[in-house]
Design a protein around this motif. Structure first.
Motif: not given
Length: 280
Positions: A36-39, A41-44
């Protein structure tokens, strides 16, 4: 016979229902696999990048070595033939691509080659200072040669001098392409649009056109191999006449053509950092 037909119809109907049932039946979702790569993810990453600031008087382009020479076999030009003009302009444009490629590489730029076209339609309205021989359109990345106008001028140029004159013309329009590829042309357009007076607008326009003329000198030297006669021919035919509010005085046009011809770096074409008297 009737019974058989009805039975066949029922069978076909059952087949259709079966197909619909199979195609619309819900499918079981496969279990998730992998990481799971969602953790991570960089919102920037969703933010828009900062705008690139371009200083057209202090641009990295000016630090680049001036292009050298290229092997360019331009075809003989028949001024009465549309096809001959197209072939000559296209070949010259390809040679200019090769000439400027090291500069683009040095700047880390990937520039699509401009389209080369010819037209029998003149863009002139009759209100201009002169008449248009060729023009560059940044929106389409296109150089267009205006056939009726280049033919009119060709008739006044000795046959053995025409090739160098038209190489310089292509070098000038390709100079606008270099300005576009490096971001200089867009900034110049913005400066003209936001100019506080007609005088300021014309000053920016002249600096833009004289820089392209300087780049024509680079192209002319690169394709002709540095033949001094070529420089004299172009200056006599292009820059020996009258002054133009949009393209500068005859003496300044000649000066910037010679700058491109002689200087070792593209800094020789920095018209945006030049003194006012050099761009009148």
């Amino acid at each position: 016979m009737v019974g058989s037909s009805v039975a066949g119809t029922i069978a076909v109907g059952a087949l259709v229902v079966s197909i619909v049932m199979v195609s619309t039946a819900p499918q079981e979702e496969p279990p998730p696999t992998g990481t799971d790569l969602s953790a991570s993810y960089d919102e920037g990453l969703a933010a828009r990048p900062n705008a690139v600031e371009i200083d057209i008087a202090d641009h990295p382009l000016y630090d680049a070595p001036a292009p050298g020479t290229v092997d360019c076999d331009t075809p003989a030009l028949d001024i009465g033939s549309d096809e001959s003009w197209q072939e000559f302009a296209t070949t010259t444009g390809e040679c200019l691509d090769t000439l400027w490629a090291p500069v683009m590489d040095d700047l880390g730029l990937s520039s699509r080659s401009p389209e080369i076209t010819v037209t029998r339609e003149s863009p002139d309205t009759g209100e201009e200072e002169g008449y248009t021989l060729a023009y560059y359109e940044s929106d389409w990345n296109r150089i267009t040669v205006v056939l009726p106008n280049v033919r009119q001028l060709s008739a006044q140029i000795p046959v053995d001098e025409r090739e160098n004159v038209w190489i310089a013309l292509m070098g000038h329009e390709y100079g606008h392409h270099v300005q576009f590829a490096t971001g200089i042309l867009n900034v110049s357009h913005d400066m003209r649009w936001n100019a506080g007076s007609e005088e300021d607008e014309l000053d920016t326009l002249r600096r833009t056109e004289l820089q392209a003329e300087c780049m024509a000198g680079i192209g002319l030297r690169g394709i002709t191999g540095g033949d001094e006669d070529a420089l004299e021919t172009v200056n006599a035919n292009f820059n020996g006449g009258g002054d133009l509010d949009t393209h500068g005085s005859a003496s300044n046009r000649a000066f910037w053509l010679e700058q491109g011809w002689s200087e070792e770096t593209v800094d020789g074409c920095n018209t945006y950092g030049a003194a006012p008297g050099e761009v009148t």
